[in-house]
Motif scaffolding. Sequence first.
Motif, short mmCIF file in Angstrom:
data_model
loop_
_atom_site.label_atom_id
_atom_site.label_comp_id
_atom_site.label_asym_id
_atom_site.label_seq_id
_atom_site.Cartn_x
_atom_site.Cartn_y
_atom_site.Cartn_z
N VAL A 1 0.90 -1.28 0.07
CA VAL A 1 -0.04 -0.01 0.05
C VAL A 1 0.85 1.24 0.05
O VAL A 1 0.61 2.10 -0.73
N ALA A 2 2.13 1.30 1.02
CA ALA A 2 2.97 2.47 1.06
C ALA A 2 3.55 2.70 -0.36
O ALA A 2 3.82 3.74 -0.92
N GLY A 3 3.67 1.95 -1.32
CA GLY A 3 4.68 1.70 -2.63
C GLY A 3 3.45 2.18 -3.72
O GLY A 3 3.87 2.41 -4.82
N ARG B 1 -7.90 6.42 -1.19
CA ARG B 1 -6.80 7.26 -0.61
C ARG B 1 -5.39 7.17 -1.36
O ARG B 1 -5.26 6.14 -1.90
N THR B 2 -4.89 8.49 -1.52
CA THR B 2 -3.80 8.60 -1.84
C THR B 2 -2.81 9.38 -1.10
O THR B 2 -3.18 10.22 -0.40
N GLY B 3 -1.55 8.86 -0.77
CA GLY B 3 -0.69 9.81 0.07
C GLY B 3 -1.19 9.63 1.53
O GLY B 3 -0.98 10.74 2.15
N GLY B 4 -2.04 8.77 1.88
CA GLY B 4 -2.58 8.53 3.28
C GLY B 4 -3.65 9.63 3.34
O GLY B 4 -4.24 9.67 4.45
N ARG B 5 -4.27 10.20 2.12
CA ARG B 5 -5.47 11.11 2.57
C ARG B 5 -6.70 10.63 1.64
O ARG B 5 -6.40 10.28 0.58
N THR B 6 -7.94 10.91 1.93
CA THR B 6 -8.86 10.76 1.33
C THR B 6 -8.95 11.69 0.03
O THR B 6 -9.14 12.70 0.34
N TYR C 1 -8.93 -2.65 -2.96
CA TYR C 1 -8.37 -2.30 -4.25
C TYR C 1 -6.86 -1.44 -4.21
O TYR C 1 -6.97 -0.32 -3.90
N VAL C 2 -5.55 -1.98 -4.59
CA VAL C 2 -4.39 -1.39 -4.50
C VAL C 2 -4.06 -1.04 -5.92
O VAL C 2 -3.79 -2.01 -6.65
N PHE C 3 -3.77 0.20 -6.22
CA PHE C 3 -3.49 0.65 -7.51
C PHE C 3 -1.86 0.71 -7.68
O PHE C 3 -1.41 1.78 -6.94
N THR C 4 -1.17 0.02 -8.14
CA THR C 4 0.10 -0.22 -8.26
C THR C 4 0.83 0.74 -9.24
O THR C 4 1.95 1.23 -9.30
N PHE D 1 3.07 -7.26 -6.77
CA PHE D 1 3.49 -5.78 -6.85
C PHE D 1 3.70 -5.38 -8.30
O PHE D 1 3.37 -4.28 -8.47
N ARG D 2 3.85 -6.31 -9.18
CA ARG D 2 3.91 -6.07 -10.57
C ARG D 2 2.74 -6.00 -11.31
O ARG D 2 2.46 -5.70 -12.34
N GLN D 3 1.43 -6.42 -10.69
CA GLN D 3 0.08 -5.95 -11.19
C GLN D 3 -0.67 -4.84 -10.96
O GLN D 3 -0.25 -4.12 -10.10
N PRO D 4 -1.23 -4.22 -11.92
CA PRO D 4 -1.59 -2.84 -11.88
C PRO D 4 -2.73 -2.65 -10.83
O PRO D 4 -2.76 -1.47 -10.44
#
Length: 194
Positions: free
Chosen positions: A65-67, A94-99, A123-126, A164-167
Motif C-alpha cells: 500500500v505504501a508503494g 486514498r492517495t498519500g494517506g489522504r482521502t 483495491y491497491v493501484f500499483t 507488486f507487478r500487477q496494476p
Amino acid sequence: MPVASSRLLAAAAIAASLAVTGCTVTRPTGAASDIPASSASAIDAQVEASLARLYDTVAGSRALVAGSQGVLVFPSVVGGSLGVGAEYGRGALRTGGRTQAYYSTTAGSVGFQAGAQSKAVFYVFTSREALDKFRQSRGWTVGADATVALARYGANGVVDTATFRQPVVAFVMTNVGLEAGASLQGAKVTEIRP
C-alpha cells in the motif's frame, strides 16, 4: 411464472436476507463503528481501522500500500442471498494517506446460496495508469474496465513480490481473516458524495 412475479420474488428474497446481516457484519471495533456509515468522517474512520487490520493480518500489505499510487478501501461490503445475491458497501480512495473521493460498490450473483455475510475489500493501484483510468471512469467494473489480481502469498506467508507487478491488486477480508479464492468479478464501483 410471469416475469414481474419472479422479479418481485427475487427482490423480496434479497431484502429478507439483507435483514439478517446485523449479526454477521464485519465492522471495525471502537467509537468509529458507532457513527452512522453515511457520513464522510465515519467512512474515513472505518477505512483507517480496516487498513490497520489489513496491516496486522497480512505481512507485506503495508509495504504494498505504501508503494502504491492509491488504495480504494470498502470497510464493510454486506451481501445477502437466497438463490439470488446482492452486495453493497461504501468506501474511500486514498492517495498519500489522504482521502481523495468516496465510492460505493455493488455486485450481484445467481446460484445456490443462502445467508448473509460481510467483508472488507481493498483495491491497491500499483500503477499511475491504472489509478488514472479508475479516477476518470464514470463507473468502473471489475473484469470489464480493469483486471484485478487477488494478492498472492509466498510459502512464508508474505505477499508474493509478483503481486507488486500487477496494476490493480485486491485483498478480501472476512471476520476470520483473509479470504482465499474470492471473486470480485462484476463488482461495480461508482463515485458518491456522502
